[in-house]
Design a protein around this motif. Structure first.
Motif, PDB file in Angstrom:
ATOM      1  N   ALA A  56       0.829  -1.214   0.000  1.00 55.59           N
ATOM      2  CA  ALA A  56       0.000   0.000   0.000  1.00 55.59           C
ATOM      3  C   ALA A  56       0.862   1.262   0.000  1.00 55.59           C
ATOM      4  O   ALA A  56       0.441   2.311  -0.500  1.00 55.59           O
ATOM      5  N   LYS A  57       2.108   1.148   0.519  1.00 58.05           N
ATOM      6  CA  LYS A  57       3.034   2.283   0.529  1.00 58.05           C
ATOM      7  C   LYS A  57       3.902   2.340  -0.732  1.00 58.05           C
ATOM      8  O   LYS A  57       4.776   3.186  -0.841  1.00 58.05           O
ATOM      9  N   GLY A  58       3.717   1.389  -1.657  1.00 54.39           N
ATOM     10  CA  GLY A  58       4.492   1.373  -2.893  1.00 54.39           C
ATOM     11  C   GLY A  58       5.862   0.745  -2.762  1.00 54.39           C
ATOM     12  O   GLY A  58       6.683   0.841  -3.674  1.00 54.39           O
ATOM     13  N   GLU A  59       6.125   0.082  -1.643  1.00 56.49           N
ATOM     14  CA  GLU A  59       7.429  -0.538  -1.424  1.00 56.49           C
ATOM     15  C   GLU A  59       7.555  -1.901  -2.103  1.00 56.49           C
ATOM     16  O   GLU A  59       8.651  -2.417  -2.268  1.00 56.49           O
ATOM     17  N   ARG A  60       6.441  -2.457  -2.493  1.00 60.76           N
ATOM     18  CA  ARG A  60       6.402  -3.755  -3.164  1.00 60.76           C
ATOM     19  C   ARG A  60       5.068  -3.887  -3.876  1.00 60.76           C
ATOM     20  O   ARG A  60       4.156  -3.099  -3.641  1.00 60.76           O
ATOM     21  N   VAL A  61       4.970  -4.906  -4.710  1.00 57.71           N
ATOM     22  CA  VAL A  61       3.705  -5.261  -5.334  1.00 57.71           C
ATOM     23  C   VAL A  61       3.508  -6.749  -5.082  1.00 57.71           C
ATOM     24  O   VAL A  61       4.394  -7.552  -5.358  1.00 57.71           O
ATOM     25  N   VAL A  62       2.351  -7.099  -4.534  1.00 58.44           N
ATOM     26  CA  VAL A  62       1.994  -8.492  -4.332  1.00 58.44           C
ATOM     27  C   VAL A  62       1.004  -8.848  -5.427  1.00 58.44           C
ATOM     28  O   VAL A  62      -0.085  -8.274  -5.498  1.00 58.44           O
ATOM     29  N   LEU A  63       1.410  -9.748  -6.302  1.00 65.22           N
ATOM     30  CA  LEU A  63       0.546 -10.179  -7.407  1.00 65.22           C
ATOM     31  C   LEU A  63      -0.134 -11.492  -7.041  1.00 65.22           C
ATOM     32  O   LEU A  63       0.457 -12.346  -6.384  1.00 65.22           O
ATOM     33  N   GLY A  64      -1.357 -11.636  -7.501  1.00 67.00           N
ATOM     34  CA  GLY A  64      -2.086 -12.883  -7.316  1.00 67.00           C
ATOM     35  C   GLY A  64      -2.546 -13.421  -8.648  1.00 67.00           C
ATOM     36  O   GLY A  64      -2.858 -12.648  -9.560  1.00 67.00           O
ATOM     37  N   ALA A  65      -2.578 -14.733  -8.760  1.00 65.92           N
ATOM     38  CA  ALA A  65      -3.134 -15.411  -9.932  1.00 65.92           C
ATOM     39  C   ALA A  65      -4.457 -16.025  -9.489  1.00 65.92           C
ATOM     40  O   ALA A  65      -4.483 -16.896  -8.620  1.00 65.92           O
ATOM     41  N   TRP A  66      -5.544 -15.545 -10.068  1.00 66.80           N
ATOM     42  CA  TRP A  66      -6.887 -15.960  -9.655  1.00 66.80           C
ATOM     43  C   TRP A  66      -7.523 -16.858 -10.707  1.00 66.80           C
ATOM     44  O   TRP A  66      -7.502 -16.553 -11.900  1.00 66.80           O
ATOM     45  N   ASP A  67      -8.102 -17.946 -10.249  1.00 68.58           N
ATOM     46  CA  ASP A  67      -8.958 -18.796 -11.062  1.00 68.58           C
ATOM     47  C   ASP A  67     -10.346 -18.633 -10.469  1.00 68.58           C
ATOM     48  O   ASP A  67     -10.719 -19.343  -9.535  1.00 68.58           O
ATOM     49  N   GLY A  68     -11.067 -17.646 -10.967  1.00 67.51           N
ATOM     50  CA  GLY A  68     -12.335 -17.280 -10.340  1.00 67.51           C
ATOM     51  C   GLY A  68     -12.052 -16.712  -8.966  1.00 67.51           C
ATOM     52  O   GLY A  68     -11.321 -15.744  -8.817  1.00 67.51           O
ATOM     53  N   LYS A  69     -12.602 -17.349  -7.938  1.00 68.60           N
ATOM     54  CA  LYS A  69     -12.387 -16.891  -6.561  1.00 68.60           C
ATOM     55  C   LYS A  69     -11.258 -17.641  -5.856  1.00 68.60           C
ATOM     56  O   LYS A  69     -11.011 -17.440  -4.672  1.00 68.60           O
ATOM     57  N   VAL A  70     -10.571 -18.520  -6.598  1.00 72.77           N
ATOM     58  CA  VAL A  70      -9.486 -19.317  -6.021  1.00 72.77           C
ATOM     59  C   VAL A  70      -8.156 -18.628  -6.294  1.00 72.77           C
ATOM     60  O   VAL A  70      -7.842 -18.291  -7.440  1.00 72.77           O
ATOM     61  N   LEU A  71      -7.361 -18.419  -5.246  1.00 75.07           N
ATOM     62  CA  LEU A  71      -6.023 -17.869  -5.397  1.00 75.07           C
ATOM     63  C   LEU A  71      -5.088 -19.027  -5.752  1.00 75.07           C
ATOM     64  O   LEU A  71      -4.763 -19.857  -4.912  1.00 75.07           O
ATOM     65  N   ALA A  72      -4.695 -19.074  -7.032  1.00 78.10           N
ATOM     66  CA  ALA A  72      -3.880 -20.185  -7.535  1.00 78.10           C
ATOM     67  C   ALA A  72      -2.399 -19.979  -7.266  1.00 78.10           C
ATOM     68  O   ALA A  72      -1.630 -20.935  -7.241  1.00 78.10           O
ATOM     69  N   GLY A  73      -1.983 -18.723  -7.082  1.00 82.28           N
ATOM     70  CA  GLY A  73      -0.574 -18.454  -6.841  1.00 82.28           C
ATOM     71  C   GLY A  73      -0.331 -16.997  -6.537  1.00 82.28           C
ATOM     72  O   GLY A  73      -1.221 -16.156  -6.688  1.00 82.28           O
ATOM     73  N   THR A  74       0.883 -16.705  -6.114  1.00 79.05           N
ATOM     74  CA  THR A  74       1.274 -15.330  -5.806  1.00 79.05           C
ATOM     75  C   THR A  74       2.778 -15.167  -5.987  1.00 79.05           C
ATOM     76  O   THR A  74       3.532 -16.140  -5.936  1.00 79.05           O
ATOM     77  N   VAL A  75       3.188 -13.941  -6.227  1.00 78.10           N
ATOM     78  CA  VAL A  75       4.597 -13.565  -6.226  1.00 78.10           C
ATOM     79  C   VAL A  75       4.672 -12.123  -5.747  1.00 78.10           C
ATOM     80  O   VAL A  75       3.737 -11.342  -5.960  1.00 78.10           O
ATOM     81  N   THR A  76       5.778 -11.787  -5.102  1.00 79.43           N
ATOM     82  CA  THR A  76       5.979 -10.427  -4.618  1.00 79.43           C
ATOM     83  C   THR A  76       7.170  -9.812  -5.336  1.00 79.43           C
ATOM     84  O   THR A  76       8.216 -10.442  -5.470  1.00 79.43           O
ATOM     85  N   LEU A  77       6.978  -8.583  -5.798  1.00 76.91           N
ATOM     86  CA  LEU A  77       8.036  -7.802  -6.428  1.00 76.91           C
ATOM     87  C   LEU A  77       8.456  -6.736  -5.425  1.00 76.91           C
ATOM     88  O   LEU A  77       7.686  -5.830  -5.097  1.00 76.91           O
ATOM     89  N   LEU A  78       9.678  -6.883  -4.898  1.00 74.28           N
ATOM     90  CA  LEU A  78      10.193  -5.920  -3.923  1.00 74.28           C
ATOM     91  C   LEU A  78      10.810  -4.733  -4.654  1.00 74.28           C
ATOM     92  O   LEU A  78      11.662  -4.917  -5.524  1.00 74.28           O
ATOM     93  N   LEU A  79      10.380  -3.537  -4.282  1.00 69.58           N
ATOM     94  CA  LEU A  79      10.831  -2.315  -4.951  1.00 69.58           C
ATOM     95  C   LEU A  79      11.576  -1.371  -4.023  1.00 69.58           C
ATOM     96  O   LEU A  79      12.197  -0.417  -4.479  1.00 69.58           O
ATOM     97  N   ASP A  80      11.509  -1.593  -2.735  1.00 68.15           N
ATOM     98  CA  ASP A  80      12.104  -0.703  -1.739  1.00 68.15           C
ATOM     99  C   ASP A  80      13.586  -1.039  -1.562  1.00 68.15           C
ATOM    100  O   ASP A  80      13.980  -1.724  -0.623  1.00 68.15           O
ATOM    101  N   CYS A  81      14.389  -0.571  -2.508  1.00 63.23           N
ATOM    102  CA  CYS A  81      15.819  -0.859  -2.508  1.00 63.23           C
ATOM    103  C   CYS A  81      16.593   0.340  -1.945  1.00 63.23           C
ATOM    104  O   CYS A  81      16.079   1.453  -1.907  1.00 63.23           O
ATOM    105  N   PRO A  82      17.840   0.114  -1.543  1.00 60.38           N
ATOM    106  CA  PRO A  82      18.665   1.218  -1.036  1.00 60.38           C
ATOM    107  C   PRO A  82      18.834   2.320  -2.082  1.00 60.38           C
ATOM    108  O   PRO A  82      18.664   2.082  -3.282  1.00 60.38           O
ATOM    109  N   PRO A  83      19.210   3.531  -1.641  1.00 57.79           N
ATOM    110  CA  PRO A  83      19.340   4.673  -2.552  1.00 57.79           C
ATOM    111  C   PRO A  83      20.295   4.444  -3.725  1.00 57.79           C
ATOM    112  O   PRO A  83      20.114   5.027  -4.792  1.00 57.79           O
ATOM    113  N   ASN A  84      21.283   3.573  -3.548  1.00 61.88           N
ATOM    114  CA  ASN A  84      22.222   3.346  -4.644  1.00 61.88           C
ATOM    115  C   ASN A  84      21.775   2.219  -5.578  1.00 61.88           C
ATOM    116  O   ASN A  84      22.523   1.801  -6.453  1.00 61.88           O
TER     117      ASN A  84
END
Length: 175
Positions: A56-84
């Motif tokens: 919610a703060k934009g530090e990561r994105v949590v993706l879900g793979a949905w088959d209707g109402k079933v959560l079939a999978g997920t992956v997280t993309l971490l974006l909150d990296c050090p300044p360099n």
């Protein structure tokens, strides 16, 4: 698997419950995703609450793979990296429900995460996976390069040590 829809997840009681179930299932099946078996539902819930708050703060994105109402999978993309390292993103917690394994869900989640990283101006993705029973074959198929292995990096969910493989991939730039 054309009915699978992939999108960013946000905090709702229903989504949180499905993420917790998937995490507990993954750990019980031996998935090396930073937790030990048996994983208490409260610990899974606390992890996902923190993860979705960071999203919610934009530090990561949590993706879900949905088959209707079933959560079939997920992956997280971490974006909150050090300044360099504003050009880098990291993959974490790729999980596919046992019922959906071998059906391309992990590939679709990884491609969606890579697309998002490119949209956010990232040019390098990194990740790690367990040496034993990890997803190295998937990552190599998707063009990731093995940087090396660290032996005895973490405990396996049911005990015993496993190494970790470190991967990288240039994205969003022409070679």
């Amino acid at each position: 698997m054309n009915s699978i829809e992939i999108g960013a997840l946000s905090a709702s009681a229903e989504t949180l419950a499905k993420l917790c179930d998937l995490l507990v299932e993954t750990v019980a099946a031996g998935g090396s995703v930073s937790f030990m078996h048996p994983l208490a539902p409260e610990a899974a819930s606390a992890f996902w609450e923190r993860s979705l708050a960071a999203a919610a703060k934009g530090e990561r994105v949590v993706l879900g793979a949905w088959d209707g109402k079933v959560l079939a999978g997920t992956v997280t993309l971490l974006l909150d990296c050090p300044p360099n390292q504003p050009h880098r993103a990291e993959i974490a917690k790729l999980m596919t429900s046992i019922k959906y394994r071998g059906k391309g869900i992990g590939t679709r989640l990884m491609r969606a995460a890579e697309h998002l990283a490119v949209e956010k101006g990232r040019t390098l993705m990194v990740l790690d996976t367990a040496t034993e029973e990890g997803a190295s074959g998937l990552y190599e198929k998707l063009g990731f390069t093995l940087a090396g292995e660290i032996p005895d990096y973490a405990l396996k969910p049911h005990g015993g040590l496993t190494g970790t493989l470190i991967y990288w991939k240039r994205i969003g730039v022409s070679s």
